[in-house]
Design a protein around this motif. Structure first.
Motif, PDB file in Angstrom:
ATOM      1  N   ARG A  36     -44.203  88.328  26.628  1.00 60.86           N
ATOM      2  CA  ARG A  36     -44.357  86.961  27.054  1.00 60.86           C
ATOM      3  C   ARG A  36     -44.419  86.908  28.677  1.00 60.86           C
ATOM      4  NH1 ARG A  36     -40.849  81.327  25.730  1.00 60.86           N
ATOM      5  NH2 ARG A  36     -42.074  80.159  26.862  1.00 60.86           N
ATOM      6  N   TRP A  37     -43.360  87.495  29.338  1.00 62.23           N
ATOM      7  CA  TRP A  37     -43.050  87.512  30.878  1.00 62.23           C
ATOM      8  C   TRP A  37     -43.487  88.655  31.501  1.00 62.23           C
ATOM      9  CZ3 TRP A  37     -41.831  82.623  31.512  1.00 62.23           C
ATOM     10  CH2 TRP A  37     -41.186  81.975  30.398  1.00 62.23           C
ATOM     11  N   VAL A  38     -44.490  89.494  30.988  1.00 58.89           N
ATOM     12  CA  VAL A  38     -44.661  90.670  31.654  1.00 58.89           C
ATOM     13  C   VAL A  38     -46.123  90.706  31.909  1.00 58.89           C
ATOM     14  CG1 VAL A  38     -42.829  92.017  31.004  1.00 58.89           C
ATOM     15  CG2 VAL A  38     -44.991  91.903  29.616  1.00 58.89           C
ATOM     16  N   ARG A  85     -42.169 101.636  41.898  1.00 53.30           N
ATOM     17  CA  ARG A  85     -43.515 101.993  42.926  1.00 53.30           C
ATOM     18  C   ARG A  85     -42.934 101.632  44.187  1.00 53.30           C
ATOM     19  NH1 ARG A  85     -44.108  98.382  39.636  1.00 53.30           N
ATOM     20  NH2 ARG A  85     -45.388  98.476  37.563  1.00 53.30           N
ATOM     21  N   LEU A  86     -43.387 102.936  45.069  1.00 51.60           N
ATOM     22  CA  LEU A  86     -43.153 102.675  46.572  1.00 51.60           C
ATOM     23  C   LEU A  86     -43.783 102.617  47.513  1.00 51.60           C
ATOM     24  CD1 LEU A  86     -41.124 106.292  46.440  1.00 51.60           C
ATOM     25  CD2 LEU A  86     -40.195 104.067  45.898  1.00 51.60           C
ATOM     26  N   HIS A  87     -43.755 101.572  48.510  1.00 51.77           N
ATOM     27  CA  HIS A  87     -44.516 101.139  49.358  1.00 51.77           C
ATOM     28  C   HIS A  87     -43.899 101.187  50.599  1.00 51.77           C
ATOM     29  CE1 HIS A  87     -47.328  99.964  46.117  1.00 51.77           C
ATOM     30  NE2 HIS A  87     -46.486  99.322  45.503  1.00 51.77           N
ATOM     31  N   PRO A  88     -43.197 102.259  51.154  1.00 53.89           N
ATOM     32  CA  PRO A  88     -42.660 102.010  52.415  1.00 53.89           C
ATOM     33  C   PRO A  88     -42.930 101.293  53.506  1.00 53.89           C
ATOM     34  CG  PRO A  88     -42.979 104.491  51.586  1.00 53.89           C
ATOM     35  CD  PRO A  88     -43.973 103.546  50.782  1.00 53.89           C
ATOM     36  N   PRO A  89     -42.120 100.486  54.103  1.00 56.22           N
ATOM     37  CA  PRO A  89     -40.522 100.556  53.835  1.00 56.22           C
ATOM     38  C   PRO A  89     -39.993  99.854  52.458  1.00 56.22           C
ATOM     39  CG  PRO A  89     -40.845  98.992  55.188  1.00 56.22           C
ATOM     40  CD  PRO A  89     -42.321  99.430  54.763  1.00 56.22           C
ATOM     41  N   ARG A  90     -40.750  99.584  51.555  1.00 53.97           N
ATOM     42  CA  ARG A  90     -40.366  98.464  50.334  1.00 53.97           C
ATOM     43  C   ARG A  90     -40.719  99.428  49.146  1.00 53.97           C
ATOM     44  NH1 ARG A  90     -44.938  96.621  51.258  1.00 53.97           N
ATOM     45  NH2 ARG A  90     -46.068  96.068  49.352  1.00 53.97           N
ATOM     46  N   ALA A  91     -40.038  99.182  48.071  1.00 52.90           N
ATOM     47  CA  ALA A  91     -40.285  99.582  46.719  1.00 52.90           C
ATOM     48  C   ALA A  91     -40.211  98.381  46.012  1.00 52.90           C
ATOM     49  CB  ALA A  91     -39.105 100.808  46.351  1.00 52.90           C
ATOM     50  N   GLU A  92     -40.824  98.434  44.768  1.00 59.59           N
ATOM     51  CA  GLU A  92     -40.824  97.436  43.783  1.00 59.59           C
ATOM     52  C   GLU A  92     -40.901  97.872  42.469  1.00 59.59           C
ATOM     53  OE1 GLU A  92     -44.275  95.336  45.072  1.00 59.59           O
ATOM     54  OE2 GLU A  92     -45.771  96.288  43.974  1.00 59.59           O
ATOM     55  N   PHE A  93     -40.296  97.096  41.547  1.00 61.51           N
ATOM     56  CA  PHE A  93     -40.118  97.413  40.218  1.00 61.51           C
ATOM     57  C   PHE A  93     -40.221  96.249  39.163  1.00 61.51           C
ATOM     58  CE2 PHE A  93     -36.074  96.171  41.257  1.00 61.51           C
ATOM     59  CZ  PHE A  93     -35.418  95.725  39.947  1.00 61.51           C
ATOM     60  N   GLY A  94     -40.492  96.722  37.788  1.00 62.64           N
ATOM     61  CA  GLY A  94     -40.624  95.905  36.695  1.00 62.64           C
ATOM     62  C   GLY A  94     -39.754  96.695  35.605  1.00 62.64           C
ATOM     63  N   PHE A  95     -39.410  95.984  34.684  1.00 66.94           N
ATOM     64  CA  PHE A  95     -38.668  96.229  33.552  1.00 66.94           C
ATOM     65  C   PHE A  95     -38.880  95.584  32.257  1.00 66.94           C
ATOM     66  CE2 PHE A  95     -35.883  93.427  35.461  1.00 66.94           C
ATOM     67  CZ  PHE A  95     -35.400  92.685  34.166  1.00 66.94           C
ATOM     68  N   ASN A  96     -38.807  96.252  30.946  1.00 65.22           N
ATOM     69  CA  ASN A  96     -38.558  95.447  29.797  1.00 65.22           C
ATOM     70  C   ASN A  96     -37.761  96.082  29.042  1.00 65.22           C
ATOM     71  OD1 ASN A  96     -41.453  97.029  29.618  1.00 65.22           O
ATOM     72  ND2 ASN A  96     -40.391  97.093  27.715  1.00 65.22           N
ATOM     73  N   ILE A  97     -37.070  95.349  27.866  1.00 61.81           N
ATOM     74  CA  ILE A  97     -35.961  95.770  26.942  1.00 61.81           C
ATOM     75  C   ILE A  97     -36.605  95.303  25.665  1.00 61.81           C
ATOM     76  CG2 ILE A  97     -33.645  95.739  26.185  1.00 61.81           C
ATOM     77  CD1 ILE A  97     -33.664  97.295  28.759  1.00 61.81           C
TER      78      ILE A  97
END
Length: 181
Positions: A36-38, A85-97
């Motif tokens: 639903r939220w991805v 995912r790296l995009h220096p100087p930042r990184a971003e992520f997603g997750f699911n369980i």
């Protein structure tokens, strides 16, 4: 880029491998509540999961992507997945369980480990994640993991399971010098 395995008190975040397909398919890939939220839609067949998994694994061959499956340290049961995912100087992520594993603190534990890992990488000063403004569960996970809500980003992302058009999201971030794992 060498793939990394991260260990927490109860979990192992490890690189995915092709024989994870059945566990992913049966565990969460077909569940509309998980999807639903991805940004992906529920899988219609194991072939969808095989194709997804091949891309997920391949993403880890580059220099700026860390795919993980989340497993229980006690018996290697697959409970979810994360992607950094790296995009220096930042990184971003997603997750699911997977839904049978909701409300056990696994997501918070995994997010803490991922953020600490990302902030330890050279050149990464900020780790961020977004969640739909109505996704209270993910908001709570990100908060409990020590991330700060920076506000609403309007019409930021399309969630295909919620209809057409870009939706509003909360932006959460952890900054290197202020994050405590």
């Amino acid at each position: 880029m060498p793939l990394h395995t991260l260990r927490t008190r109860r979990l192992v975040l490890r690189p995915p491998h092709p024989n994870d397909a059945a566990a992913i398919y049966q565990g969460y890939a077909t569940d509309p509540e998980v999807a639903r939220w991805v940004i992906w839609t529920p899988h219609d067949s194991i072939h969808d999961t095989d194709a997804f998994l091949a891309e997920f694994i391949a993403s880890g061959q580059g220099e700026h992507s860390y795919p993980w499956v989340i497993t229980l340290g006690s018996d290697d049961t697959l409970v979810g997945a994360m992607h950094l995912r790296l995009h220096p100087p930042r990184a971003e992520f997603g997750f699911n369980i997977a839904r049978p594993h909701w409300n056990r603190g696994y997501a918070t534990e995994a997010v803490r480990a991922l953020v600490a890992f990302a902030l330890s990488l050279p050149g990464i000063e900020r780790v961020q994640a977004v969640c739909h403004v109505n996704n209270g569960a993910s908001s709570r996970v990100l908060q409990k993991a020590g991330m700060c809500c920076e506000g609403v980003f309007h019409r930021y992302m399309v969630f295909p399971n919620l209809g057409q058009g870009a939706q509003n999201v909360w932006m959460y971030a952890a900054i290197g010098e202020s994050f405590e794992a």
